[in-house]
Design an enzyme around this catalytic site. Structure first.
Site, PDB file in Angstrom:
ATOM      1  N   CYS B 415       0.796  -1.216   0.000  1.00 44.00           N
ATOM      2  CA  CYS B 415       0.000   0.000   0.000  1.00 44.00           C
ATOM      3  C   CYS B 415       0.837   1.278   0.000  1.00 44.00           C
ATOM      4  CB  CYS B 415      -0.960   0.001   1.163  1.00 44.00           C
ATOM      5  SG  CYS B 415      -0.132  -0.243   2.745  1.00 44.00           S
ATOM      6  N   HIS B 459      -2.461   0.583   6.976  1.00 45.57           N
ATOM      7  CA  HIS B 459      -2.694   0.835   5.560  1.00 45.57           C
ATOM      8  C   HIS B 459      -2.254   2.272   5.261  1.00 45.57           C
ATOM      9  CE1 HIS B 459      -4.377  -0.026   1.704  1.00 45.57           C
ATOM     10  NE2 HIS B 459      -5.378   0.869   1.782  1.00 45.57           N
ATOM     11  N   ASP B 474      -7.821   5.272  -3.006  1.00 44.45           N
ATOM     12  CA  ASP B 474      -7.001   4.153  -2.497  1.00 44.45           C
ATOM     13  C   ASP B 474      -6.469   3.359  -3.672  1.00 44.45           C
ATOM     14  OD1 ASP B 474      -5.747   2.117  -1.263  1.00 44.45           O
ATOM     15  OD2 ASP B 474      -7.447   1.550   0.014  1.00 44.45           O
TER      16      ASP B 474
END
Lengths: 314, 667, 284
Positions: B415, B459, B474
């Site tokens: 991520c 994250h 995202d």
């Protein structure tokens, strides 16, 4: 110092056997016999008050035999001197010295027959001996044998020429019991049967002095719980406070009551002193020490009986 | 007098009392034994054996000239082992050494008392080390054991049997509980700390950091540790919307992202949103940072010392060193309008000159092709989706131009790589963008109906300023959408060579979840109870913002009430203790009197009354006699055992004599 | 005290680290301390204390006052101690539902009735952190006999000296009779002087020292010199010696006379009277 006490069950069985054995000779009086035995287990002196001929002497003799005690009987008379009981210094011809000649009181079990016939001086000589367990003559004291029991008898009727024991002297007897006439059926048997005195010869000692002392130790060791102690105290307090009773129980009487109740509890196999043990011995222990104000009046209740009825068991 | 003195002398040297004190020391020291330097347990063992030898075999105790150097030596050894003598680690080590030394010279009551106090303090130090729910058991066992030892130590005349001492200690503790509870709740809690906490700061607490450097990490260590737990109060947002925001990283140095230090004058963000609102309660594990995690747009929060930062992050004034609980309300979805100054926007466009040239070139190319910012961002996501980008927890290391290398060469990362790359691409196209670190998703615990968020749920994503509002983007979702939808645990379970979470077994999972529910309750209700929770509770009870002084008064009043209650209960109990047997027997007599019509007379012995009853009611004879005998044995025989008494009472309760059969016959 | 310091330290630590288990431990210990106070009070509360008095002693000796302590509430009171001010505490507490008898020594200075000082009951049980105590004023007084004058320092009154010291005049025959008289019916055989009889003088009877025809010695208060304590001391010595010698005596005190008797009981009777003789009425 105190001898080894046997286990409670053994002690109880032995005490029962003693009472049973004596019961073979004295018929129909199991309670009186058990009281007498527990009196001796409590190491106390016994006063038997009854008319002549009901077997007082026989009871004393049987107890002495069964307990293996050496026995002496003193017949009290009005012309007696203290020395007739305690003994005296006698001149011994051979050694040309005065030696102490022990009187009849030097026995393990002394039957003082008709104690109220003797003059007070003689009575007090015996009572001193009972109390001190020794005899002092000319500044020398002679220890009485151990164990030492006195079973005294007296005639309840105030006949001429008798000297009733004063209260302070009565206090020294742990118990007073009466024997009374035997029940009719038993009396028949008695009349038909052998002479009880011959039966006496068949009795054998069951204990030696050592194990008798052990029994006494076992009796002293019976537990006296707070509840039982409360009951004893309540009884004693009642006698002291009741307006109907002339003189309350003395501290000695209270101690005696506890000792007798313990012995009775031992004989009945109780784990501790139960209220019924106290009640069972109360009349015998307190009866001769309590005098109702209305004593002698018709319908007077024996004070001891009344105390038991009145005092609640805590 | 002499007899009494000698009695006390002999009690002072009683080996049992020594054993109790030594046992207390062991009980207090046990949680530390594995944590302290290994020579300390050995020292304790040595001193203990010597003392036992002294008590049993008559070995001489060391003389003063041995003990003093030994103590100095121990002190120095601690100082050398820990390079300090303060702090929890060194402090408990020092306490253990002191206890061991004290053991060697323990002779009288006073010495044993010191040992007990050391034990109590060791117990306390154990809690500073660890506060898990298991320590509650230790608290109970430790206080019980050490209190019993204290009871025995205080005795001068006679020792209690072990069970008796423990029973008495338990009774005292039960009586202590109400007061302890009142004090626990009402005692004024002041926000600490008052002095520095060297141990806490140095023992690194894993979690979010204020800096990410994607190129420098070759493997992401995913920890199972719990970051926080959250409970929604009314309605749960979909799992895909659970973005727990932490630190917002606005500064890019070409390699990594870090938190921007805005000028002090920057006003806190003012927020306007049309998203769906959710209320929730969070219990945060200690993490060492200042940020409080919150869902997308925090609107309200119950932490009085927290406020919104310029990047809409919830910040506490002090770092969170202990479990911390708060409530908050957030809006999810929609667009968020917040007044952001020109300075703020400019900062979110900053890019270091001369770094990642290929990326900048790509951005210029793509922006030219896109119709507007929104389309541009969409194209970027499409790029991640269509090009062969891989989600990997073990990406290769990156060199001097990390974003370039990631986008064009390795195309493998997690991520942080994607968020970093996206943010750079957005900025390069003139769209203000920033990286947000936090947690995504969570594990739902159906037993307690709450969410567990672990460190593994950490994250990073991007927020971009589009059409006058911040929007969440995202990029990881574009590459590995299942990472977002199903949570990381499942991905990992399926990944070859990846971390296989053993929680995936259903049975084990159930147990684990139950245990976690217990832990969560423990954390939420007990450990997180601090100044804020206390204030909340008291406000809930109707007290208006109590000050510490008022609180102290309140605590005092409640404590006094407790004491009065205790005294009253004590008096009542004592009154009844002795006569219980007698009352039982009176109850029996009443029943028998009702059954036979013949009450017991006051001067009648129990045995005599029993035989009267037996004569009147032969059917009751056996049980009446048995009960009477039992009563006499208990009350006068003095066996006095409580068990026997209880047996008697049980048997008595079962004995319900019927009315006289004669009376029934007449009817 | 040390416990309070411990608690405060713990609470300060707990507050600093905001450690709730630490708080819990501190508060539980505080509660324990408080509960301990109640238990300590409970050890004194409801105790039954009876003063059983003491055997009389001579002034200067320790009076051993006996107490009976009884528990009826089912409280273990074994850690209870009794003391007078200034003496070492004596363990006196009974176990639960039991009784216990203890002796507490009390110094005596002078003869007469000695009031018992306030008695202190105290205990540090159950935790040894606090001491509960209570003063009990016992409405009881104990008789203290006068300290007897040193042995041999007092001569018996001259009039009775011959017969009271136990030295009997020995006749040349070696028998121990003071005088002789003819036998009368009723005389005990042991008084007959057989040796004379053998010499043919008929039955004669010896009259010994404690024969009632001879007056026992009389110890007289007024015959003693000195202040009342000194008189009491000397008379105490005389009666003790007389009792040891096994003779009878009389004791004459101001306003009363104790008749002729001997033995321990008479001795104690006399000592009791001597304990208070000559003291002001409020002390006697």
């Amino acid at each position: 110092m105190s001898p080894q006490a046997p286990p409670v069950a053994t002690a109880r069985a032995l005490a029962e056997r003693i009472a049973g054995e004596v019961g073979l000779v004295i018929l129909g009086k199991p309670d009186e016999i058990r009281l007498a035995v527990s009196c001796l287990l409590a190491a106390g002196h016994l006063l038997i008050e009854d008319v002549p001929g009901v077997g007082k002497t026989l009871l004393a003799r049987s107890l002495a035999t069964v307990l293996g005690l050496d026995f002496r009987r003193i017949q009290f008379t009005s012309d007696m001197l203290p020395a007739d009981i305690t003994g005296a210094q006698i001149f011994e011809r051979r050694s040309e010295r005065l030696v102490f000649q022990p009187g009849p009181v030097f026995a393990q079990l002394v039957l003082a027959d008709e104690i109220n016939r003797a003059p007070p001086k003689v009575q007090s000589a015996l009572l001193e001996a009972m109390e001190e367990r020794q005899v002092s003559i000319d500044g020398e004291s002679h220890a009485l044998p151990s164990p030492f029991f006195v079973i005294a008898t007296q005639n309840p009727l105030h006949q001429a020429g008798t000297f009733p024991l004063p209260e302070s002297q009565l206090d020294r007897f742990l118990m007073r019991i009466g024997l009374g006439y035997p029940p009719a059926a038993l009396e028949r048997k008695l009349l038909r049967g052998d002479d009880r005195r011959e039966l006496l010869a068949t009795l054998r000692p069951l204990v030696d002095p050592g194990s008798l002392a052990g029994l006494q130790t076992a009796a002293r060791a019976v537990r006296l719980g707070d509840a039982a102690l409360d009951y004893v105290q309540a009884l004693v307090r009642y006698t002291r406070e009741s307006p109907e009773i002339e003189l309350g129980l003395s501290p000695r009487a209270a101690t005696d009551l506890v000792a007798a109740a313990r012995a009775w509890a031992l004989m009945n196999g109780h784990e501790g002193v139960y209220p019924e043990d106290v009640q069972a011995v109360f009349t015998a222990v307190a009866g001769h020490r309590l005098h109702g104000r209305d004593a002698g009046l018709p319908g007077a209740v024996e004070p001891a009986r009344k105390v038991l009825d009145e005092v609640a068991i805590p | 007098m002499a007899a009494a003195a000698s009695t006390r002398q002999s009690m002072e040297d009683s080996p049992q009392q020594l054993a109790w004190a030594a046992g207390a020391l062991l009980l207090g020291g046990l949680p530390h034994l594995l944590a302290v330097a290994p020579w300390i347990p050995l020292l304790l063992l040595g001193c203990g054996l010597w003392r036992i030898g002294a008590a049993r075999r008559g070995w001489p105790l060391p003389a003063l000239w041995i003990r003093i150097p030994l103590a100095v030596l121990g002190f120095l050894a601690v100082a050398i082992s820990y390079r300090s003598i303060s702090g929890i680690q060194a402090g408990s080590a020092l306490l253990l050494v002191m206890g061991a030394m004290k053991l060697l010279e323990t002779r009288g009551q006073r010495d044993r008392m010191v040992l007990i106090f050391i034990s109590l303090f060791l117990l306390f130090a154990a809690f500073l080390r660890e506060q898990a729910i298991g320590m509650l058991a230790w608290l109970v066992a430790g206080t019980l054991g050490i209190s019993a030892a204290l009871l025995q130590t205080a005795r001068q005349e006679s020792l209690l049997p072990m069970a008796g001492a423990l029973r008495l200690a338990a009774r005292l503790l039960v009586q202590a509980l109400p007061l302890a509870a009142v004090l626990f709740i009402l005692f004024p809690r002041l926000p600490g700390p008052f002095w520095s906490l060297p141990d806490k700061a140095s023992s690194g607490i894993s979690g979010l950091s204020e800096e990410i450097r994607p190129g420098d990490i070759s493997a992401l260590g995913l920890s199972d540790a719990i970051a926080f737990r959250a409970r929604f109060r009314d309605g749960t947002p979909p799992a895909g919307a659970l973005y727990w925001r932490g630190p917002v990283l606005e500064h890019f140095d070409g390699r990594g992202w870090s938190v921007r230090r805005p000028p002090a004058s920057t006003p806190p963000a003012a927020v306007e949103t049309d998203g769906v609102q959710y209320s929730y309660e969070l219990v945060l594990e200690p993490q060492g940072g200042r940020w409080l995690l919150a869902l997308e747009t925090p609107l309200q929060w119950s932490a009085p010392r927290a406020g919104l930062g310029p990047a809409m992050e919830l910040l506490n004034t002090e770092p969170i060193h202990d479990r911390f609980s708060y409530r908050a309300r957030s809006a999810i979805g929609g667009s968020v309008r917040s007044a952001i100054g020109a300075e703020g926007l400019a900062a979110n466009l900053q890019l270091p000159a001369g770094r990642n040239p290929r990326t900048l070139e790509l951005a210029t190319r793509l922006r030219a092709a896109a119709t507007d910012d929104r389309d541009y961002l969409q194209r970027l996501l499409q790029l991640f989706h269509e090009q062969p980008f891989r989600y990997s927890l073990k990406p290769p290391l990156l060199g001097a131009q990390p974003v370039d290398e990631f986008l064009f060469d390795t195309r493998s990362g997690f991520c942080e790589h994607y968020a970093s790359a996206l943010a750079v691409l957005a900025r390069a196209a003139g769209i203000p963008a920033r990286v947000v670190a936090g947690y995504q998703g969570g594990e739902h615990n159906p037993i307690g109906d709450y969410w567990i968020i672990r460190q593994a749920h950490a994250h990073a994503w991007v927020e971009a300023w589009v059409d006058g509002a911040w929007r969440r983007i995202d990029p990881t979702a574009a590459v590995a959408p299942e990472r977002i939808e199903r949570g990381i645990g499942e991905i990992l379970a399926g990944a070859p060579g990846g971390m296989r979470l053993w929680r995936s077994s259903r049975v084990v999972g159930g147990v684990v979840l139950s245990w976690d529910a217990v832990n969560a309750a423990w954390d939420r209700w007990v450990l997180a109870f601090g100044p804020e929770a206390q204030e909340r509770l008291l406000l809930g009870l109707g007290f208006r913002m109590p000050r510490p002084l008022q609180l102290a008064l309140l605590a005092g009043a409640a404590a006094s009430l407790c004491l009065v209650l205790l005294a009253w209960l004590g008096g009542r109990r004592r009154q009844g203790a002795r006569d219980r047997l007698r009352q039982r027997y009176d109850g029996l007599c009443r029943r028998l009197a009702a059954a036979t019509g013949r009450p017991r007379r006051p001067g009648e012995t129990p045995s005599a009354y029993a035989s009267v009853v037996a004569g009147l009611r032969p059917d009751l004879a056996a049980e009446t006699l048995a009960l009477t005998t039992l009563y006499l044995q208990l009350r006068y025989g003095g066996s006095g055992d409580t068990r026997d008494t209880a047996a008697f009472s049980r048997r008595l309760r079962r004995f319900r004599p019927a009315r006289a059969p004669a009376a029934r016959g007449r009817r | 005290m040390a416990f309070a310091v411990l608690l405060v330290t713990m609470l300060a630590g707990a507050m600093n680290y905001n450690n709730n288990l630490g708080f819990a431990l501190g508060f539980v210990l505080a509660g324990l301390g408080i509960a301990g106070i109640y238990h300590a009070h409970g050890i004194l509360d409801g105790l039954q204390l009876h003063c059983l008095g003491a055997e009389p002693v001579f002034a200067g000796e320790l009076l051993r006052v006996r107490f009976l302590l009884r528990d009826e509430a089912g409280v273990d009171r074994r850690e209870l101690f009794l003391d007078w001010p200034g003496t070492a505490p004596v363990a006196a507490g009974p176990a639960a539902l039991a009784s216990r008898c203890v002796e507490l020594p009390l110094a005596t200075q002078r003869r007469g009735w000695q009031a018992l000082p306030a008695l202190r009951l105290q205990t540090r049980a159950p935790l040894g952190l606090v001491r509960a105590w209570s003063w009990v004023h016992i409405d009881s007084r104990q008789l203290v006999y006068p300290r007897p004058a040193p042995a041999g320092s007092v001569q018996p009154p001259a009039a009775a000296a011959a017969s009271s010291t136990g030295r009997r005049p020995q006749s040349r025959d070696g028998d121990s009779f003071a005088g002789l008289r003819p036998y009368r019916p009723g005389d005990t055989p042991r008084r007959i002087v057989w040796r004379r009889y053998l010499r043919g003088t008929g039955l004669v009877v010896g009259e010994d020292h404690d024969s009632e025809t001879q007056a026992p010695p009389c110890f007289d208060w007024d015959a003693m010199a000195g202040h009342s304590d000194a008189r009491a001391a000397r008379l105490a010595r005389l009666v003790i010696d007389a009792a040891a010698a096994g003779v009878h005596w009389r004791l004459r005190l101001p306003g009363s006379e104790l008749g002729s008797a001997g033995g321990q009981r008479h001795l104690h009777h006399c000592l009791a009277r001597l304990a208070v003789a000559g003291l002001p009425a409020d002390e006697a």
